[in-house]
Design an enzyme around this catalytic site. Structure first.
Site, PDB file in Angstrom:
ATOM      1  N   SER A  57       5.770  -1.016   6.241  1.00  0.00           N
ATOM      2  CA  SER A  57       5.702  -0.290   4.976  1.00  0.00           C
ATOM      3  C   SER A  57       6.081   1.164   5.206  1.00  0.00           C
ATOM      4  O   SER A  57       6.100   1.645   6.350  1.00  0.00           O
ATOM      5  CB  SER A  57       4.262  -0.366   4.440  1.00  0.00           C
ATOM      6  OG  SER A  57       4.040   0.536   3.378  1.00  0.00           O
ATOM      7  N   TYR A  65      -4.849  -0.270   3.828  1.00  0.00           N
ATOM      8  CA  TYR A  65      -3.429  -0.637   3.804  1.00  0.00           C
ATOM      9  C   TYR A  65      -2.648   0.238   4.781  1.00  0.00           C
ATOM     10  O   TYR A  65      -1.825  -0.249   5.564  1.00  0.00           O
ATOM     11  CB  TYR A  65      -2.884  -0.483   2.389  1.00  0.00           C
ATOM     12  CG  TYR A  65      -1.487  -1.037   2.200  1.00  0.00           C
ATOM     13  CD1 TYR A  65      -1.294  -2.395   1.938  1.00  0.00           C
ATOM     14  CD2 TYR A  65      -0.365  -0.213   2.278  1.00  0.00           C
ATOM     15  CE1 TYR A  65      -0.023  -2.917   1.764  1.00  0.00           C
ATOM     16  CE2 TYR A  65       0.908  -0.728   2.109  1.00  0.00           C
ATOM     17  CZ  TYR A  65       1.071  -2.078   1.850  1.00  0.00           C
ATOM     18  OH  TYR A  65       2.355  -2.581   1.694  1.00  0.00           O
TER      19      TYR A  65
END
Length: 253
Positions: free
Chosen positions: A145, A158
């Protein structure tokens, strides 16, 4: 012909979390390049199945909760029983929980880490055991990410998990390259998926994000298909332990 090195005819790819969004885009890209697809999801991937079978590829639907490690070995067993081999693993399944760090709960931490990081390792471990048994090497593609590079806001677990994916990908390359196994990652930028629906619905935040992206738009699942096929193919045989940002130029700003 150089283009032959991108072909995946006869290969079998496991793709986790491919019922919609980025996972579906990558599964379709792999199928277009010649792969049969083993889909691992919690829900039935009806649309993905239809699109891949329309391409003339075989499709195996496996329902599994990757939070439970005991289900992982069975995924490999079912794939081999159905298609005789496994050549590619795309670790795409992931979740996100949003809350101010000061209020973030242990449950939200554990759920995200279990899916986004723990399952990535143990899925890869199970696939590599099969790769070694087959003796032909293999390809692992983990989905990282932008928050593998940046801190983010209101997504502590996350950020931690995706930073971990980048490091874990390097570890996999270091240990498994000797078996002719490539482990790389793709770091999607801001993509128009279910996970970002809230951001895109926030008019001011959406404007801030798009203005920062040199490409001037959110990414789409189709934008990941090419990089995924490349990393899964023999064209990427000498790329190992690397994370490719597919971000419209976000990190260049």
């Amino acid at each position: 012909m150089i283009l032959d090195s991108f072909k995946l005819d006869g290969k079998v790819a496991i793709v986790t979390g491919c019922d919609t969004g980025l996972g579906q885009g990558m599964a379709l890209g792999l199928a277009n390049a010649g792969c049969d697809i083993v889909a691992v999801n919690i829900t039935e991937p009806v649309e993905t199945k239809q699109k891949i079978e329309k391409l003339g590829r075989r499709f195996l639907d496996i329902r599994a909760n990757l939070m439970r490690q005991e289900e992982i070995a069975g995924i490999i067993e079912q794939a081999v029983a159905a298609f005789g081999q496994v050549d590619i693993l795309v670790n795409n399944a992931g979740i996100i929980r949003r809350e101010d760090a000061i209020n973030f709960t242990e449950q939200d931490w554990d759920d995200v880490m279990n899916i986004n990081l723990k399952s990535v390792f143990f899925m890869a471990q199970a696939a590599v055991k099969q790769f070694i048994k087959q003796g032909n090497g293999g390809k692992i593609i983990n989905i990282a990410s932008m928050l593998s590079y940046q801190g983010g806001i209101r997504v502590p677990s996350y950020t931690a998990s995706k930073s971990g994916v980048m490091g874990l990908t390097r570890l996999m390359a270091n240990e498994w390259a000797k078996y002719n196994i490539n482990a790389n990652a793709i770091a999607p930028g801001y993509m128009a998926t279910n996970n970002t629906a809230a951001l895109r619905a926030d008019e001011s935040r959406n404007k801030e994000i798009v203005e920062r992206i040199p490409a001037g738009r959110w990414g789409t699942p189709d934008d990941l298909a090419g990089p995924c096929v490349f990393l899964a193919s023999s064209a990427a045989d000498y790329i190992n332990g690397y994370t490719i940002a597919v971000d419209g130029g976000w990190l260049a700003r």
